[in-house]
Design a protein around this motif. Structure first.
Motif, PDB file in Angstrom:
ATOM      1  N   GLU B   4     -30.774  -9.167 -14.433  1.00 34.46           N
ATOM      2  CA  GLU B   4     -31.577 -10.096 -15.205  1.00 34.46           C
ATOM      3  C   GLU B   4     -33.013  -9.601 -15.325  1.00 34.46           C
ATOM      4  N   HIS B   5     -33.622  -9.943 -16.444  1.00 34.52           N
ATOM      5  CA  HIS B   5     -35.027  -9.637 -16.643  1.00 34.52           C
ATOM      6  C   HIS B   5     -35.876 -10.643 -15.890  1.00 34.52           C
ATOM      7  N   LEU B   6     -37.095 -10.192 -15.503  1.00 28.07           N
ATOM      8  CA  LEU B   6     -38.009 -11.119 -14.849  1.00 28.07           C
ATOM      9  C   LEU B   6     -38.309 -12.278 -15.794  1.00 28.07           C
ATOM     10  N   LEU B   7     -38.704 -11.951 -17.018  1.00 25.49           N
ATOM     11  CA  LEU B   7     -38.960 -12.976 -18.029  1.00 25.49           C
ATOM     12  C   LEU B   7     -38.245 -12.565 -19.300  1.00 25.49           C
ATOM     13  N   GLU B   8     -37.685 -13.541 -19.960  1.00 24.63           N
ATOM     14  CA  GLU B   8     -36.984 -13.239 -21.190  1.00 24.63           C
ATOM     15  C   GLU B   8     -37.240 -14.342 -22.214  1.00 24.63           C
ATOM     16  N   VAL B  28     -39.657 -15.335 -31.506  1.00 21.02           N
ATOM     17  CA  VAL B  28     -40.026 -14.102 -30.796  1.00 21.02           C
ATOM     18  C   VAL B  28     -39.022 -13.817 -29.685  1.00 21.02           C
ATOM     19  N   SER B  29     -38.566 -12.584 -29.612  1.00 22.34           N
ATOM     20  CA  SER B  29     -37.723 -12.165 -28.494  1.00 22.34           C
ATOM     21  C   SER B  29     -38.440 -11.058 -27.749  1.00 22.34           C
ATOM     22  N   LEU B  30     -38.395 -11.155 -26.422  1.00 20.83           N
ATOM     23  CA  LEU B  30     -39.202 -10.242 -25.617  1.00 20.83           C
ATOM     24  C   LEU B  30     -38.667 -10.280 -24.194  1.00 20.83           C
ATOM     25  N   THR B  31     -38.668  -9.156 -23.513  1.00 23.96           N
ATOM     26  CA  THR B  31     -38.344  -9.181 -22.090  1.00 23.96           C
ATOM     27  C   THR B  31     -39.441  -8.461 -21.327  1.00 23.96           C
ATOM     28  N   ILE B  32     -39.732  -8.974 -20.157  1.00 22.06           N
ATOM     29  CA  ILE B  32     -40.640  -8.278 -19.241  1.00 22.06           C
ATOM     30  C   ILE B  32     -39.888  -8.070 -17.937  1.00 22.06           C
ATOM     31  N   VAL B  68     -36.325 -17.277 -16.705  1.00 18.59           N
ATOM     32  CA  VAL B  68     -36.993 -16.595 -15.592  1.00 18.59           C
ATOM     33  C   VAL B  68     -35.898 -16.132 -14.642  1.00 18.59           C
ATOM     34  N   SER B  69     -35.791 -14.811 -14.479  1.00 15.96           N
ATOM     35  CA  SER B  69     -34.702 -14.238 -13.695  1.00 15.96           C
ATOM     36  C   SER B  69     -33.360 -14.824 -14.128  1.00 15.96           C
ATOM     37  N   GLY B  70     -33.212 -15.012 -15.422  1.00 20.68           N
ATOM     38  CA  GLY B  70     -31.953 -15.494 -15.974  1.00 20.68           C
ATOM     39  C   GLY B  70     -31.813 -16.998 -16.015  1.00 20.68           C
ATOM     40  N   LEU B  71     -32.754 -17.748 -15.385  1.00 15.40           N
ATOM     41  CA  LEU B  71     -32.626 -19.204 -15.345  1.00 15.40           C
ATOM     42  C   LEU B  71     -33.351 -19.820 -16.538  1.00 15.40           C
ATOM     43  N   PRO B  72     -32.669 -20.618 -17.340  1.00 15.80           N
ATOM     44  CA  PRO B  72     -33.319 -21.251 -18.488  1.00 15.80           C
ATOM     45  C   PRO B  72     -34.332 -22.303 -18.038  1.00 15.80           C
ATOM     46  N   VAL B  73     -35.559 -22.157 -18.513  1.00 17.17           N
ATOM     47  CA  VAL B  73     -36.652 -23.020 -18.072  1.00 17.17           C
ATOM     48  C   VAL B  73     -36.530 -24.419 -18.668  1.00 17.17           C
ATOM     49  N   SER B  74     -35.947 -24.519 -19.850  1.00 15.04           N
ATOM     50  CA  SER B  74     -35.916 -25.810 -20.540  1.00 15.04           C
ATOM     51  C   SER B  74     -35.066 -26.832 -19.799  1.00 15.04           C
TER      52      SER B  74
END
Lengths: 394, 248
Positions: B4-8, B28-32, B68-74
């Motif tokens: 998983e990405h740190l932020l996606e 916007v799509s982006l991964t950090i 965040v680490s694959g967990l949906p924030v919403s």
């Protein structure tokens, strides 16, 4: 629990950041609570000595006077009136006395005309009177069986009369009652519940009947009732005395007047306490007001805390705790100030200090209650702030 | 979960206004990923700030998903999202944003509240963080008693004291003179590690040049996302950290 500790630390540092502001908003609860405590405490303390007296006297003495129907001369009770009333289960003890009328009592013959114009009450009573009325003797003794058996004329006088006649306690004196020489064998102390006794002469019923042909029908009855049942007993007395007859009886509870005198001035108390309550509410509005301004002023702090991971709930609690701490401290200080005022004023006035701990506690609880309500709006407002809007990101 | 990405950001839009919709971010799509050093650049109104709010979990997407680490924030509650923000992100702001009535140490400690730490432990951690930026002797000073550079270093100490996965900075040198700005950028280069990503939102090309990855934005969209050769990291050492400028 560590969250609570952290929250308290945050609330305290928030309050100590602006100590002057905190002290100012604390003034509201301080004034409110101290006014309430002082109002209730002072009005109670002003009557504290009377309340003390009252509790010593007991409020269970009932006085019943014979009152005939219209036109009856010198109404009296039946001869067995004491037996009749003692049949009531709520009566603890009773004594009947005869108020003699038209008898001139004076210390010496030259003064007779004065004491004809201003007669001294003469009462025929037996030794039960002493117990029921709880009379203390300043000096000497009560009339006893020996006096009656030997037809000796013995009288007991009130301490007021003793002063007036310049009787020195312990010195043998005689007094002229209706022309008969009576020996004064004792002086009664003041009786709060029957102030007339202070200025009266008491002789035995036997002597009254022998010398003044009074008969044995009493005119006045004193009853001690079960302390819890005074009112019931008072109502039952006329029936018990007359056994259904139509003669009238006037009953009264002598402590009633004293009791209403001893009762705190509830109107004054209510007015001042109400003003204290208003001050407390105005203080609450002040807390809400200042805290709301503080939330605006500290909006960037709130944004920072949110960015650092403090949730909305924690922000709300932070401001609620600030408000509650203000209320609690203000309430405690206010209760202390109120108690000091009551103690100081009572001391200078010579009152008995009456300070109910429940009153102090109630004051503090009221202040905290007001502060909780006052904190609701600012804390929800703080929680609702959007960190993005307060942080002015670039 | 390691993949998983740190932020996606997955087709994330952020729309303001109800009657007239303003698309501050437009799909916007982006991964950090962990260990990245990212700069986000673009002119005013390009969506940088909105991006910062989302990356910092201070805001939620109107559409799309932020993970965040694959967990949906919403799907998180405010408390969960706040806790996650405190654990994952360390913020550094242009205006420092220290709490004015707290001294430097207690400002740093603010990031450690409500974590079940004892006051002693919290104090030690804060002192260690301050010491790392040569601020131990400033621990008892309130922000007004500190220079701008010192304030920003306190703010950085506060950001790293929780050992976050991402340092998120908003124009961290914008309020500093050039000397202090250089010092702060040197610190940022040092914060970046294989375990910790650094993302800096800036319009300053010099600042952006420190990063190995540059995301350029315009009108709510990413117009470029490129790897660049980082500059700097040459001249300085810890010796230049002490600054002598007055408060800004």
């Amino acid at each position: 629990m560590s969250n609570v500790r952290d929250l308290l630390g945050v609330a305290f540092s928030g309050l100590t950041a602006k100590p002057t502001r905190t002290l100012l908003i604390m003034l509201g609860p301080i004034i409110g609570v101290s006014a309430i405590v002082a109002a209730v405490g002072l009005t109670e303390s002003a009557k504290g000595d009377l309340q003390q007296t009252l509790s010593e006297l007991g409020t269970n003495l009932i006085k019943a006077e014979a009152a005939g129907s219209f036109g009856t001369q010198d109404p009296t009770f039946p001869e067995d009136v004491v037996i009749r009333v003692e049949a009531l289960s709520t009566v603890e003890s009773a004594t009947a006395v005869i108020n003699l009328s038209g008898i001139v009592t004076s210390p010496y013959a030259a003064a007779d005309s004065y004491y004809t114009a201003f007669p001294i009450p003469v009462i025929a009573a037996d030794s039960a009177f002493l117990d029921v009325m709880d009379i203390a003797m300043v000096s000497g003794r009560w009339i006893n069986g020996f006096d009656d058996a030997t037809a000796g004329r013995a009288a007991v006088i009130g301490s007021g009369l003793a002063d007036e006649f310049a009787y020195i306690p312990g010195t043998e004196r005689t007094i002229s009652i209706g022309g008969f020489k009576y020996g004064v064998v004792g002086v009664m102390d003041r009786v709060v519940l029957e102030p007339n006794l202070d200025n009266a002469v008491v002789i035995s019923p036997e002597a009254a009947d022998r010398d003044f042909d009074s008969g044995l029908e009493a005119t006045t009855l004193y009853v001690r009732s079960d302390p819890e049942q005074t009112l019931v007993t008072e109502d039952a007395l006329p029936v018990a005395i007359n056994l259904g007859g139509n003669d009238e009886v006037n009953t009264s509870v002598p402590t009633d007047a004293l009791e209403s005198a001893a009762a705190a001035d509830t109107t004054l108390q209510a007015i001042v306490a109400l003003m204290g309550g208003l001050a407390l509410i105005v203080g609450g509005v002040g807390i809400a007001n200042v805290m709301s301004i503080s939330v605006i002023q500290r909006s960037s702090e709130i944004g920072i805390r949110r960015a650092l991971g403090h949730g909305r709930g924690l922000i709300a609690w932070q401001f609620m705790l600030e408000s509650v701490v203000v209320g609690l401290m203000g309430g405690i200080v206010g209760a202390g100030v109120g108690a000091l005022v009551v103690t100081f004023v009572s001391r200078t006035r010579g009152w008995v200090v009456v300070l109910n701990p429940g009153l102090l506690l109630m004051g503090v609880v009221a202040a905290v209650g007001v502060s909780v309500v006052a904190g609701l709006y600012p804390s929800t407002k703080a929680a609702r702030l959007e960190p993005l809007e307060t942080l002015r990101l670039g | 979960m390691t993949s998983e990405h740190l932020l996606e950001l997955d087709h994330v839009s952020r729309i303001y206004g109800e009657e007239v919709e303003v698309h501050a971010l437009d799909s916007v799509s982006l991964t950090i990923d962990a260990g990245e050093f990212v700069s986000i650049v673009g002119p005013s109104g390009s969506g940088k700030s909105t991006m910062l709010g989302l990356l910092g979990l201070l805001d939620l997407p109107s559409r799309g998903e932020l993970r965040v680490s694959g967990l949906p924030v919403s799907e998180m509650t405010d408390a969960q999202r706040s806790r996650l923000r405190g654990d994952v992100v360390g913020f550094v702001f242009q205006q420092f944003h220290l709490i004015p009535y707290l001294d430097a140490r207690r400002n740093v400690e603010t990031a450690l509240l409500y974590r079940g730490l004892s006051p002693t432990h919290r104090r030690e951690m804060a002192m260690d963080a301050l010491d790392r930026f040569s601020l131990a002797d400033r621990a008892g000073h309130r922000p007004v008693q500190l220079s701008g550079g010192e304030q920003q270093r306190v703010a950085i100490a506060r950001a790293i004291v929780t050992d976050p996965d991402l340092i998120l900075a908003d124009e961290p040198t914008g309020a500093l003179d050039s000397t202090n700005a250089a010092n702060v950028m040197e610190i940022f280069r040092g914060l970046h590690s294989p375990d910790r990503a650094v993302a800096i939102v800036t319009h300053d090309p010099l600042v952006a040049a420190s990063a190995g990855r540059r995301i350029s934005m315009r009108d709510g969209r990413i117009v470029a996302d490129e790897q660049v050769e980082p500059v700097g990291r040459t001249s300085t050492s810890g010796g230049t950290l002490g600054d002598t400028s007055g408060p800004t």
